[in-house]
Structure formats: C-alpha cells, structure tokens
Write an enzyme that holds these catalytic residues in place. Structure first.
Site, short mmCIF file in Angstrom:
data_model
loop_
_atom_site.label_atom_id
_atom_site.label_comp_id
_atom_site.label_asym_id
_atom_site.label_seq_id
_atom_site.Cartn_x
_atom_site.Cartn_y
_atom_site.Cartn_z
CG HIS A 92 -1.79 -1.26 1.27
ND1 HIS A 92 -2.39 -1.67 2.43
CD2 HIS A 92 -2.08 -2.21 0.33
CE1 HIS A 92 -3.03 -2.82 2.21
NE2 HIS A 92 -2.84 -3.17 0.95
CG HIS B 268 -7.49 -3.56 -1.11
ND1 HIS B 268 -7.02 -2.48 -0.37
CD2 HIS B 268 -6.57 -4.54 -0.97
CE1 HIS B 268 -5.87 -2.82 0.19
NE2 HIS B 268 -5.57 -4.06 -0.16
CG ASP C 182 -3.28 -5.46 -2.66
OD1 ASP C 182 -2.87 -4.60 -1.87
OD2 ASP C 182 -4.12 -6.33 -2.36
CG HIS D 116 0.57 -9.45 -2.45
ND1 HIS D 116 0.47 -8.19 -2.98
CD2 HIS D 116 -0.33 -9.50 -1.44
CE1 HIS D 116 -0.43 -7.49 -2.31
NE2 HIS D 116 -0.94 -8.27 -1.37
#
Ligand SMILES: [Zn+2]
Length: 313
Positions: free
Chosen positions: A76, A263, A267, A290
């Site tokens: 973030h 969101h 990321d 991720h």
C-alpha cells in the site's frame, strides 16, 4: 528525480504483529525506494524491487529475506509512492511491518502527494512480449510445508488454485489494469474493475476518487485461524473489511459494493512498482495474488526481449 521534501512520520500498527510501528519516509539521493529497519543494528537499506521480495505467502508483499531484516506489507505504501510520483525515498521503520492504518492507501497517498520534491523522472519499463504467471507455478516454488498449509487454507475457504496474472504490451504510454475476483462468498462473488494510469492528473484523480480508500479484506473465520497462527494480530474492524462467517455480508460498512476488487488494484499498482519504475503495458489479473504479481515480474525480466527500459522526464 522526485523524492520527498522532508521526513514524514507515520505511526500505526502492523496488521500481522499488532505491534505499534513508526515509519519515517525520508528524502534520499539514492535512486529508488528503499526500506530500512531502524530497530536492527547495522541493517542496510533494501531496494524495493521484485528480486528482493522475500515472502508473499502471508498474503502481503515482504521486502528482504524473512530470516533476516525484512519489512512486510509494503504494497500500500508502494502504491501511494507510485501514484504520488515519488521515485526516490528511504523508508525507515522500527519493526517488521508497515503501519496498516485504515487498510487502504489513502492516508499514505495524502501524506506523500503534498510533499513531492522535484519532477518524477521515472524509468519506463515497456512490456514487449506477453508473460503469464499461473497459481499452479507459484505453488511449485514453495516449500512442502507451505504447500500443505495453502492447500488446507483453500480447502477451508472453498477457493480454487486457478488464478493468473498476465502482463501484455499496451497500446500507449499507460499502465492498464483489469482485475477480477471470484469468491464463493456471496458478498464478493465475481467482481471486475479496470483502472488506467497515464501519468496525467486525470488518472491520478481517478485513483484518488475511486481506488485509494478501498480497504483490504478478510473473512472473520480466517482471522481466527490467522490469529491462532501468529498472523493478523493487528486486524480489526478499523483496518480490514471483515466478511461474516456465512459470506453474505460484512461486519463493517462497505464504501462501494466492489470495494474488494478496487483494493486489488492498489495491491497491483504497489507490486508493479517493484519493477523499479513505471511499467507500461496491460495487466490482466484473475484471482491474483502478491505471489502471482511477483512471479509475473520475474518472468518479464527473465528474458531481455520481453521488455525495453527507457528513462524519460
Ligand atoms: Zn492490499
């Protein structure tokens, strides 16, 4: 080159450790974004690039090796730095994790955006040939114990291991991102969101208005599991959207019904900034993670014919 005008201090707590942390974003003459542990003697600044990413299995991005000095949950902060146009910064932190704040990128972005010193002189990394990272490949790179844990986690949450992240050549000077989530929980279901960054004010204000305040999320029952395993200790209703156990609602109010996938865009922006510059191309993320973002970058850079690097004003 753009760095930060003067040191900014941000206090908070880590989402996994639950421990208070102080993060200092300081100007630097070094090139790139560096993280440094101020609580560990003689710890060196670690450049926040894809090949320094240590662990992604805790559903966050960790820079540095997990066994040594490392900083977790950098994504973030990285997204906010990218969107604010900061090329160079040294981020000192007195613990293993960035502060989670409200679980979004908004407070980071707001504190950085007004403090930019200089004009961004960003390295452009232009995707020339498509690469794809698949969840099944990520699985094979993990240790056996982690594979078992993930298998168990998926079984419990009803998720399937068929996600991918594709990097493809784009049409112009932009980073075009489309993310799709598909969850068995009804409140999420299937959600798709697209965002294009063009290095202009319009796309930055689009991020500010529609993406920056989207919060991270988790299932209440998974929290209990994570907490029992020493993770997610700082997670609460002020920093995570908590799905209820039946998956048809949330314990705290949503900003948008598709806040979850918005969101994901944060990321992706943050993780793609570990390319070391402005990644120019198209990204398609389906049930991304991720780990997939990191593998996609590793694949991109594994073959010099996949990309070109240009430094521009
Ligand atoms: Zn996130």
């Amino acid at each position: 080159m753009a760095t930060i005008k003067k040191t900014i201090k941000i206090n908070g707590k880590g989402i996994h450790s639950g421990a208070p942390v102080v993060m200092e974003i300081t100007p630097t003459s070094m090139h790139g974004i560096f993280f440094q542990r101020s609580d560990i003697k003689d710890s060196e600044p670690i450049l926040a690039v894809y090949n320094n990413v240590g662990d992604t299995s805790m559903r966050n991005t960790t820079i540095g090796s997990v066994a040594g000095a490392h900083v977790q949950t950098i994504e973030h902060v990285m997204a906010a730095l990218f969107m604010a146009g900061i090329d160079d910064a040294l981020i000192k932190i007195d613990g293993p994790e960035t502060p989670i704040l409200d679980g979004s990128a908004m407070q980071f972005y707001e504190s950085f955006a007004s403090m930019v010193d200089g004009a961004p002189q960003r390295k452009k990394i232009i995707v020339r040939r498509p690469v794809v990272a698949r969840a099944s490949e990520v699985r094979r790179t993990l240790g056996l114990w982690t594979q078992i844990k993930l298998w168990f986690f998926e079984k419990m949450s009803g998720r399937r291991n068929n996600g991918y992240v594709k990097l493809m050549p784009g049409t112009d000077n932009s980073l075009e991102i489309t993310a799709t989530l598909e969850y068995p929980e009804k409140i999420i279901g299937r959600q798709t969101y697209s965002y294009t960054y063009r290095k202009d004010e319009q796309s930055v204000s689009d991020f500010f208005e529609n993406i920056a305040r989207a919060r991270t999320f988790g299932k209440y029952s998974e929290w209990e599991y994570l907490k029992a395993h020493g993770m997610g200790r700082g997670a609460d209703e002020t920093n995570v959207i908590a799905l209820n156990n039946s998956g048809d609602g949330t314990l705290n109010a949503l900003i948008w019904p598709d806040e979850f996938v918005r969101h994901k865009i944060i990321d992706i922006i943050g993780d793609m900034y570990t390319s070391g510059g402005f990644l120019v191309g198209t990204i398609e993320s389906y049930k991304g993670s991720h780990a997939l973002n990191n593998l996609a970058l590793k694949k991109l850079f594994s073959d010099p014919t996949n990309y070109d690097i240009i430094t521009v004003k």
